[in-house]
Design a protein around this motif. Structure first.
Motif, PDB file in Angstrom:
ATOM      1  N   ASP A   4       0.830  -1.195   0.000  1.00 50.02           N
ATOM      2  CA  ASP A   4       0.000   0.000   0.000  1.00 50.02           C
ATOM      3  C   ASP A   4       0.875   1.259   0.000  1.00 50.02           C
ATOM      4  O   ASP A   4       1.869   1.332   0.723  1.00 50.02           O
ATOM      5  N   GLU A   5       0.514   2.217  -0.796  1.00 53.83           N
ATOM      6  CA  GLU A   5       1.258   3.485  -0.888  1.00 53.83           C
ATOM      7  C   GLU A   5       1.360   4.185   0.471  1.00 53.83           C
ATOM      8  O   GLU A   5       2.359   4.837   0.770  1.00 53.83           O
ATOM      9  N   LYS A   6       0.353   4.025   1.299  1.00 56.04           N
ATOM     10  CA  LYS A   6       0.359   4.617   2.637  1.00 56.04           C
ATOM     11  C   LYS A   6       1.541   4.092   3.455  1.00 56.04           C
ATOM     12  O   LYS A   6       2.230   4.857   4.137  1.00 56.04           O
ATOM     13  N   ILE A   7       1.792   2.798   3.375  1.00 56.59           N
ATOM     14  CA  ILE A   7       2.915   2.185   4.093  1.00 56.59           C
ATOM     15  C   ILE A   7       4.236   2.749   3.575  1.00 56.59           C
ATOM     16  O   ILE A   7       5.128   3.096   4.351  1.00 56.59           O
ATOM     17  N   LEU A   8       4.364   2.855   2.283  1.00 60.45           N
ATOM     18  CA  LEU A   8       5.594   3.390   1.699  1.00 60.45           C
ATOM     19  C   LEU A   8       5.819   4.837   2.126  1.00 60.45           C
ATOM     20  O   LEU A   8       6.955   5.234   2.416  1.00 60.45           O
ATOM     21  N   ASN A   9       4.767   5.602   2.191  1.00 59.31           N
ATOM     22  CA  ASN A   9       4.886   7.003   2.622  1.00 59.31           C
ATOM     23  C   ASN A   9       5.272   7.111   4.098  1.00 59.31           C
ATOM     24  O   ASN A   9       5.922   8.075   4.498  1.00 59.31           O
ATOM     25  N   ASN A  33      11.092 -12.791  16.195  1.00 57.31           N
ATOM     26  CA  ASN A  33       9.878 -12.659  16.980  1.00 57.31           C
ATOM     27  C   ASN A  33       9.110 -11.436  16.483  1.00 57.31           C
ATOM     28  O   ASN A  33       9.712 -10.455  16.070  1.00 57.31           O
ATOM     29  N   SER A  34       7.819 -11.508  16.553  1.00 57.53           N
ATOM     30  CA  SER A  34       6.979 -10.366  16.168  1.00 57.53           C
ATOM     31  C   SER A  34       5.889 -10.152  17.204  1.00 57.53           C
ATOM     32  O   SER A  34       4.729 -10.004  16.887  1.00 57.53           O
ATOM     33  N   SER A  35       6.282 -10.107  18.440  1.00 62.92           N
ATOM     34  CA  SER A  35       5.304 -10.085  19.524  1.00 62.92           C
ATOM     35  C   SER A  35       4.598  -8.754  19.740  1.00 62.92           C
ATOM     36  O   SER A  35       3.566  -8.699  20.353  1.00 62.92           O
ATOM     37  N   PHE A  36       5.153  -7.664  19.257  1.00 64.36           N
ATOM     38  CA  PHE A  36       4.510  -6.359  19.404  1.00 64.36           C
ATOM     39  C   PHE A  36       4.053  -5.849  18.049  1.00 64.36           C
ATOM     40  O   PHE A  36       4.684  -6.116  17.040  1.00 64.36           O
ATOM     41  N   GLU A  37       2.973  -5.097  18.034  1.00 64.81           N
ATOM     42  CA  GLU A  37       2.462  -4.552  16.788  1.00 64.81           C
ATOM     43  C   GLU A  37       3.472  -3.580  16.180  1.00 64.81           C
ATOM     44  O   GLU A  37       3.948  -2.665  16.833  1.00 64.81           O
ATOM     45  N   ASN A  38       3.816  -3.809  14.929  1.00 62.93           N
ATOM     46  CA  ASN A  38       4.713  -2.964  14.137  1.00 62.93           C
ATOM     47  C   ASN A  38       6.154  -2.935  14.634  1.00 62.93           C
ATOM     48  O   ASN A  38       6.902  -2.031  14.296  1.00 62.93           O
ATOM     49  N   MET A  61      15.691  -4.556  17.145  1.00 67.01           N
ATOM     50  CA  MET A  61      14.271  -4.262  16.919  1.00 67.01           C
ATOM     51  C   MET A  61      14.185  -3.510  15.598  1.00 67.01           C
ATOM     52  O   MET A  61      14.993  -2.617  15.339  1.00 67.01           O
ATOM     53  N   CYS A  62      13.222  -3.869  14.791  1.00 65.98           N
ATOM     54  CA  CYS A  62      12.994  -3.203  13.516  1.00 65.98           C
ATOM     55  C   CYS A  62      11.595  -2.593  13.551  1.00 65.98           C
ATOM     56  O   CYS A  62      10.612  -3.294  13.738  1.00 65.98           O
ATOM     57  N   ASN A  63      11.531  -1.278  13.382  1.00 66.50           N
ATOM     58  CA  ASN A  63      10.218  -0.634  13.344  1.00 66.50           C
ATOM     59  C   ASN A  63       9.953   0.010  11.982  1.00 66.50           C
ATOM     60  O   ASN A  63       9.211   0.971  11.873  1.00 66.50           O
ATOM     61  N   CYS A  64      10.560  -0.563  10.947  1.00 66.81           N
ATOM     62  CA  CYS A  64      10.348  -0.078   9.576  1.00 66.81           C
ATOM     63  C   CYS A  64       8.950  -0.475   9.107  1.00 66.81           C
ATOM     64  O   CYS A  64       8.610  -1.663   9.070  1.00 66.81           O
ATOM     65  N   PRO A  65       8.127   0.485   8.735  1.00 63.97           N
ATOM     66  CA  PRO A  65       6.771   0.158   8.273  1.00 63.97           C
ATOM     67  C   PRO A  65       6.760  -0.779   7.062  1.00 63.97           C
ATOM     68  O   PRO A  65       5.946  -1.706   7.004  1.00 63.97           O
ATOM     69  N   THR A  66       7.679  -0.571   6.137  1.00 64.55           N
ATOM     70  CA  THR A  66       7.728  -1.413   4.946  1.00 64.55           C
ATOM     71  C   THR A  66       8.148  -2.832   5.298  1.00 64.55           C
ATOM     72  O   THR A  66       7.533  -3.801   4.862  1.00 64.55           O
ATOM     73  N   ARG A  67       9.183  -2.973   6.103  1.00 65.49           N
ATOM     74  CA  ARG A  67       9.649  -4.312   6.492  1.00 65.49           C
ATOM     75  C   ARG A  67       8.570  -5.050   7.266  1.00 65.49           C
ATOM     76  O   ARG A  67       8.344  -6.253   7.064  1.00 65.49           O
ATOM     77  N   ASN A  68       7.873  -4.355   8.147  1.00 66.91           N
ATOM     78  CA  ASN A  68       6.797  -4.972   8.909  1.00 66.91           C
ATOM     79  C   ASN A  68       5.675  -5.442   7.995  1.00 66.91           C
ATOM     80  O   ASN A  68       5.128  -6.525   8.182  1.00 66.91           O
ATOM     81  N   GLU A  69       5.337  -4.658   7.014  1.00 64.66           N
ATOM     82  CA  GLU A  69       4.275  -5.037   6.077  1.00 64.66           C
ATOM     83  C   GLU A  69       4.699  -6.229   5.222  1.00 64.66           C
ATOM     84  O   GLU A  69       3.898  -7.126   4.948  1.00 64.66           O
ATOM     85  N   ILE A  70       5.959  -6.268   4.807  1.00 68.93           N
ATOM     86  CA  ILE A  70       6.469  -7.410   4.048  1.00 68.93           C
ATOM     87  C   ILE A  70       6.346  -8.675   4.888  1.00 68.93           C
ATOM     88  O   ILE A  70       5.927  -9.726   4.395  1.00 68.93           O
ATOM     89  N   PHE A  71       6.693  -8.574   6.156  1.00 67.65           N
ATOM     90  CA  PHE A  71       6.575  -9.740   7.030  1.00 67.65           C
ATOM     91  C   PHE A  71       5.112 -10.155   7.193  1.00 67.65           C
ATOM     92  O   PHE A  71       4.784 -11.340   7.113  1.00 67.65           O
ATOM     93  N   LYS A  72       4.234  -9.201   7.431  1.00 70.91           N
ATOM     94  CA  LYS A  72       2.813  -9.524   7.628  1.00 70.91           C
ATOM     95  C   LYS A  72       2.191 -10.162   6.389  1.00 70.91           C
ATOM     96  O   LYS A  72       1.464 -11.150   6.480  1.00 70.91           O
TER      97      LYS A  72
END
Length: 76
Positions: A4-9, A33-38, A61-72
């Motif tokens: 989603d473009e929103k995630i990239l932004n 581990n992905s125990s916490f949101e985002n 810890m990685c809080n990159c929105p794009t990386r998190n979305e790729i994982f999800k």
């Protein structure tokens, strides 16, 4: 991969110009581990600097929105 473009932004601090999406040979940090949101706990194979990566004990810890979305979406 389609994200989603929103995630990239939201990933406005990406210093690697979205190499994770553009480079088919990109090696992702391994998600431990992905125990916490985002927030992902990852083991990185490279020592590259990333503005979304924070040291946390023996991993990161990685809080990159794009990386998190790729994982999800793709479990990569």
């Amino acid at each position: 991969m389609k994200l989603d473009e929103k995630i990239l932004n939201e990933t406005f601090r990406c210093e690697k110009t979205f190499d994770c999406l553009k480079n088919k040979d990109h090696v992702y940090c391994k998600v431990e581990n992905s125990s916490f949101e985002n927030i992902l706990f990852v083991k990185c194979l490279s020592a590259d600097v990333c503005s979304y990566k924070t040291s946390f004990g023996t991993s990161f810890m990685c809080n990159c929105p794009t990386r998190n979305e790729i994982f999800k979406k793709y479990r990569l």
